[in-house]
Design an enzyme around this catalytic site. Structure first.
Site, short mmCIF file in Angstrom:
data_model
loop_
_atom_site.label_atom_id
_atom_site.label_comp_id
_atom_site.label_asym_id
_atom_site.label_seq_id
_atom_site.Cartn_x
_atom_site.Cartn_y
_atom_site.Cartn_z
NE ARG A 108 -35.57 15.56 14.33
CZ ARG A 108 -36.57 14.57 14.80
NH1 ARG A 108 -37.50 14.31 14.61
NH2 ARG A 108 -35.62 13.74 15.68
CG HIS A 135 -31.18 11.13 15.58
ND1 HIS A 135 -31.15 12.09 16.35
CD2 HIS A 135 -32.48 10.65 15.74
CE1 HIS A 135 -32.21 12.63 17.15
NE2 HIS A 135 -32.89 11.35 16.56
CD GLN A 138 -32.77 7.70 19.84
OE1 GLN A 138 -33.77 8.63 19.67
NE2 GLN A 138 -32.87 6.85 20.41
CG ASP A 230 -34.57 3.87 12.52
OD1 ASP A 230 -35.72 4.47 12.84
OD2 ASP A 230 -33.91 4.79 11.72
CB CYS A 270 -34.14 5.82 17.41
SG CYS A 270 -34.58 5.54 15.82
NE ARG A 298 -33.08 11.46 21.94
CZ ARG A 298 -33.63 12.16 20.83
NH1 ARG A 298 -34.46 11.35 20.22
NH2 ARG A 298 -33.41 13.26 20.17
N1 NVA Z 1 -34.11 7.17 10.39
C1 NVA Z 1 -35.34 7.65 11.05
C2 NVA Z 1 -35.11 8.29 12.47
C3 NVA Z 1 -36.29 8.85 13.23
C4 NVA Z 1 -35.91 9.16 14.64
C5 NVA Z 1 -35.59 9.22 10.36
O1 NVA Z 1 -34.64 9.74 9.87
O2 NVA Z 1 -36.92 9.46 9.99
N1 CP Z 2 -36.37 9.47 18.34
C1 CP Z 2 -36.47 10.67 17.65
O1 CP Z 2 -35.75 11.39 17.45
O2 CP Z 2 -37.88 10.79 17.80
P1 CP Z 2 -38.52 11.95 17.30
O3 CP Z 2 -38.59 11.90 15.73
O4 CP Z 2 -40.05 11.78 17.71
O5 CP Z 2 -37.92 13.23 17.92
#
Ligand code: NVA
Ligand code: CP
Length: 311
Positions: A108, A135, A138, A230, A270, A298
């Site tokens: 990540r 992502h 997801q 989101d 998500c 997930r």
């Molecule tokens: N768009 C959000 C998704 C979190 C799962 C982010 O990147 O923080």
């Molecule tokens: N949806 C998602 O990726 O959640 P987290 O940021 O908690 O991993």
């Protein structure tokens, strides 16, 4: 027909063919069913997954770790700050070294280039666990949730209300690949980038998917089978908080917008949700919400991904 995916990187939905996506969904369904019956499936016994995190996570971290445990393997949580990566060791060197220890890498990251560089230098599969651009894990769980609710995915419509961010990008790609329709409603200046739309539309032209982008949430949700939102402030966007909160207000998924949504449609998010911002309590906790199934999925989908790509 089964498609061989061993060793494949999943940095983007664009790395996957329609057949490969369908295969992931099928394997996820089998693994979910087996788990419900307490049938053990130690398919990855003795395998190790490295999980690199530059940003926080609840669902991604836990579902990958629990997932590989259920498959008989184990996971290492690696905060980039605690690795030599945080002191300047290159991404390429990190990828080469990790490949000598583990069987799969999930990361990540802030910049999508980091994922690409990991994949270019690793000799084991690399999975994008969220970047600023995509992502993929997801959205595979999202379409799996729609598959469970509606059966056939081709021809379904997903309405995405909010920021043209990493989620919107991956959703556009996955809908295009699966012949699903998608309508996006975002404030001006926050729509998905032209290059993403161009790429998605190129795929859509072959699969019969219809993709539209506009600024009217009511128009976008018409005829949708799923309404998706989101956060307005993604990880890394914190400096723009005030400006974003003001601009996104008309894009809240609330009971007023739900009056225009088909009663059989589901609501997806998500997570994490910022309740009272992009979604209200009555919607996320309401009868049309499928967000907890989506979060659970997930686990099943990532188990399918790891099963299929790990050697
Ligand atoms: N768009 C959000 C998704 C979190 C799962 C982010 O990147 O923080
Ligand atoms: N949806 C998602 O990726 O959640 P987290 O940021 O908690 O991993």
């Amino acid at each position: 027909m089964a498609v061989l995916m061993k060793g494949k990187h999943i940095t983007s939905i664009l790395d996957l063919s329609t057949e490969e996506i369908n295969q992931i969904l099928k394997v996820a369904e089998t693994l979910k069913l087996e788990r419900m019956q307490r049938i053990p499936h130690p398919i990855l016994a003795g395998r190790n997954l490295a999980m690199i995190f530059e940003k926080p996570s609840t669902r991604t971290r836990i579902s990958f770790e629990v997932g590989i445990n259920q498959l008989g393997g184990s996971a290492l949580y690696l905060s980039s700050k605690d690795m030599q990566l945080g002191r300047g060791e290159t991404i390429a060197d990190t990828a080469k070294v990790l490949s000598r220890y583990v069987d799969c890498i999930m990361a990540r990251v802030f910049s999508h280039n980091t994922i690409k560089e990991l994949a270019e230098n690793a000799t084991v599969p690399v999975i994008n666990g969220l970047s600023d651009y995509e992502h993929p894990c997801q959205v595979l769980a999202d379409v799996f949730t729609m598959y469970e609710k509606f059966g056939e995915l081709k021809g379904l419509k997903l309405a995405y209300i909010g920021d043209g961010n990493n989620m919107a990008n991956s959703l556009l790609y996955v809908c295009a690949k699966l012949g699903m329709h998608m309508s996006v409603a975002s404030p001006g200046g926050y729509m998905p980038k032209d290059e993403v739309l161009a790429e998605a539309n190129k795929i859509a032209a072959k699969t019969g998917s219809k993709l539209t982008v506009g600024t009217d949430p009511i128009e976008a949700v018409k005829g949708a089978h799923a309404v998706y939102t989101d956060v307005w402030i993604s990880m890394g966007d914190e400096a723009e908080k005030e400006e974003r909160l003001a601009k996104f207000q008309p894009f809240q998924v609330n009971s007023k917008l739900m009056q225009h949504v088909d009663p059989d449609a589901i609501v997806l998010h998500c997570l994490p949700a910022h309740r009272g911002e992009e979604i209200t309590n009555e919607v996320i906790d309401g009868p049309q919400s499928a967000v907890w199934d989506e979060a659970e999925n997930r686990l099943h989908v990532q188990k399918a991904i790891m099963t299929l790509i790990t050697r």
